[in-house]
Structure formats: structure tokens, C-alpha cells
Motif scaffolding. Structure first.
Motif, mmCIF file in Angstrom:
data_model
loop_
_atom_site.group_PDB
_atom_site.id
_atom_site.type_symbol
_atom_site.label_atom_id
_atom_site.label_comp_id
_atom_site.label_asym_id
_atom_site.label_seq_id
_atom_site.Cartn_x
_atom_site.Cartn_y
_atom_site.Cartn_z
ATOM 1 N N LEU A 140 0.831 -1.204 0.000
ATOM 2 C CA LEU A 140 0.000 0.000 0.000
ATOM 3 C C LEU A 140 0.867 1.256 0.000
ATOM 4 N N ARG A 141 1.913 1.245 0.825
ATOM 5 C CA ARG A 141 2.785 2.414 0.894
ATOM 6 C C ARG A 141 3.501 2.638 -0.440
ATOM 7 N N ARG A 163 -7.402 4.004 -6.025
ATOM 8 C CA ARG A 163 -6.218 4.841 -6.081
ATOM 9 C C ARG A 163 -5.828 5.146 -4.634
ATOM 10 N N PRO A 164 -4.831 4.474 -4.077
ATOM 11 C CA PRO A 164 -4.470 4.691 -2.668
ATOM 12 C C PRO A 164 -3.871 6.081 -2.462
ATOM 13 N N LEU A 165 -4.330 6.769 -1.414
ATOM 14 C CA LEU A 165 -3.922 8.152 -1.190
ATOM 15 C C LEU A 165 -3.162 8.369 0.115
ATOM 16 N N LYS A 166 -3.505 7.604 1.170
ATOM 17 C CA LYS A 166 -2.922 7.897 2.468
ATOM 18 C C LYS A 166 -3.108 6.723 3.413
ATOM 19 N N LEU A 167 -2.071 6.441 4.221
ATOM 20 C CA LEU A 167 -2.169 5.450 5.301
ATOM 21 C C LEU A 167 -2.319 6.177 6.632
ATOM 22 N N ASP A 168 -3.184 5.665 7.482
ATOM 23 C CA ASP A 168 -3.378 6.244 8.809
ATOM 24 C C ASP A 168 -3.311 5.143 9.856
ATOM 25 N N CYS A 176 -6.397 2.663 5.029
ATOM 26 C CA CYS A 176 -5.912 3.302 3.811
ATOM 27 C C CYS A 176 -7.048 4.123 3.208
ATOM 28 N N LEU A 177 -6.805 5.416 3.073
ATOM 29 C CA LEU A 177 -7.769 6.280 2.379
ATOM 30 C C LEU A 177 -7.555 6.121 0.885
ATOM 31 N N VAL A 178 -8.620 5.845 0.156
ATOM 32 C CA VAL A 178 -8.518 5.614 -1.287
ATOM 33 C C VAL A 178 -9.606 6.386 -2.015
ATOM 34 N N ARG A 190 -9.884 -0.729 6.083
ATOM 35 C CA ARG A 190 -8.997 -1.287 7.088
ATOM 36 C C ARG A 190 -8.054 -2.301 6.456
ATOM 37 N N ALA A 191 -6.763 -2.159 6.755
ATOM 38 C CA ALA A 191 -5.762 -3.036 6.155
ATOM 39 C C ALA A 191 -5.972 -4.486 6.554
ATOM 40 N N ASP A 192 -6.472 -4.733 7.762
ATOM 41 C CA ASP A 192 -6.659 -6.111 8.213
ATOM 42 C C ASP A 192 -7.850 -6.782 7.553
ATOM 43 N N GLN A 193 -8.658 -6.020 6.802
ATOM 44 C CA GLN A 193 -9.797 -6.596 6.106
ATOM 45 C C GLN A 193 -9.522 -6.772 4.613
#
Length: 217
Positions: A140-141, A163-168, A176-178, A190-193
Motif C-alpha cells: 500500500l505504501r 487509487r491509494p492516497l494515504k495510510l493512517d 488506507c484512504l482511497v 482497514r488493512a486487516d480486512q
């Protein structure tokens, strides 16, 4: 003053072992007495050995005190990955220590987490689920840096072209905001999902209404 700075200031005040009144600390830090009471509860829940009670005063006697640390998101990710491994891989004293250490870190993270979902349960979120989400963070990063479109397979087997924009980071939960081309709108995932990450051909370019600054606005 940020909450994390205020909590550290309270530890600095309390660690001399003397009794400090909530009224005096509230005046010195420029906050309400009610805020000091809440902060005392937070410190106690995080494992800081706070002694005392409302109306009398507080003190703390810590066996080990570390200086303040400034961590990058990558360092924080590595720290919690290690805690997740210890929390799930061992029993007894080390497992409990991993949980309490993670709770202490969560308690002093900045408050300015815009739109943090109230249902995440930061302090009790399962270590196994947190570790499950770590496996996608590198992909993702990299996609965020390279403006790479991704196809995400979610736990419910739905597919999202994003389109991935930001990790929080939200306290053992990474999101991940997309911009989601599938639903034609912003989404916080959620990354775990996420079950699988597939890189799609071609890069995305900034388009009005689909950028990070558009979401922030």
C-alpha cells in the motif's frame, strides 16, 4: 497543548513522588480540573503507577522512565508488529507485557485523528487481527508513493479498484484512504480486512475531486 504533550507533562510533575492537587495541575497546564481527572484515569489505565484520588491529590512512582521519543509511521509499524508477534507467540508474563506496552503507546498518541471510527476499540483490538493487516502495508505504501492503481480483494470477497492516497494509524489498526473507482467515491479501508492486493497496469494522475486535498477539504 496536545494531549500527548499534556500527559507527558503530568508524568514529569508526578514523578517527584510528592502529592499534587488536581486544581494546581489544571492551573499550571491551562485546562479544567475535569480534564486532569480524565488524564489521571488515562495514565492509570496505561500502566503508569498513579496513586491518589480526586479531592486529595496524585503522585506517581515509576520504576523506569524513558525520555520522549519521536517515531515515524514506519518505526511505529515495526514496534507494533513486534508487539503483535510477542502477544500471540508467547504466554504468561511477556504476553501481558506486550499488551500493556501497546496500551501505553495508544494512550499517548496524538488526538488529531480526524474522523476516527469510534467502534475500533483501540485498547482492546486483537493482536492477531493487527498482525494480519501488517502484511499489506508495504504494498500500500509503495502504491501511494508511485501513484499505482490497485485491485483489492476484501474479506467479503468484493473487489475494489482503487487509487491509494494515504495510510493512517488508529491504535493497532491501519487504514488506507482511497479513491475507489468501483464505487466512484472516497473510502477508508482497514488493512486487516484486505485479503489480496493486485497491482493494476498504468499509473493514476491527479484529477479534481479525486485527490487527497479534495478529501481533506
Amino acid at each position: 497543548m496536545k494531549r500527548s504533550d499534556r500527559l507527558y507533562s503530568l508524568i514529569e510533575i508526578l514523578k517527584d513522588g510528592k502529592l499534587h492537587r488536581a486544581e494546581d495541575m489544571a492551573r499550571d497546564l491551562g485546562v479544567s480540573i475535569r480534564t486532569i481527572y480524565r488524564d489521571m484515569d488515562t495514565l492509570a489505565a496505561s500502566g503508569v503507577p498513579v496513586e491518589g484520588e480526586r479531592g486529595i491529590g496524585y503522585s506517581a512512582r515509576a520504576a523506569i522512565t524513558l525520555p520522549p521519543l519521536n517515531l515515524t509511521e514506519t518505526e511505529l509499524e515495526a514496534l507494533h508488529l513486534g508487539l503483535a508477534a510477542v502477544g500471540n507467540g508467547v504466554d504468561g508474563e511477556l504476553q501481558e507485557a506486550a499488551k500493556t506496552l501497546s496500551a501505553k503507546i495508544d494512550a499517548v498518541l496524538p488526538e488529531d485523528r480526524h474522523g476516527a471510527p469510534a467502534s475500533f476499540g483501540f485498547a482492546v483490538y486483537p493482536f492477531a487481527d493487527a498482525a494480519y493487516g501488517f502484511r499489506h502495508l508495504t504494498s500500500l505504501r509503495s502504491a501511494i508513493r508511485n501513484r499505482q492503481k490497485l485491485r483489492l480483494t476484501m474479506q467479503d470477497q468484493s473487489l475494489r479498484d482503487v487509487r491509494p492516497l494515504k495510510l493512517d494509524y488508529w491504535g493497532r489498526v491501519w487504514t488506507c484512504l482511497v479513491w475507489c473507482d468501483t464505487t466512484d467515491g472516497f473510502a477508508t479501508l482497514r488493512a486487516d480486512q484486505i485479503e489480496q492486493v493486485t497491482v493494476l497496469p498504468g499509473l493514476f494522475v491527479d484529477e479534481p475531486g479525486k485527490r487527497l486535498e479534495d478529501y481533506s477539504a
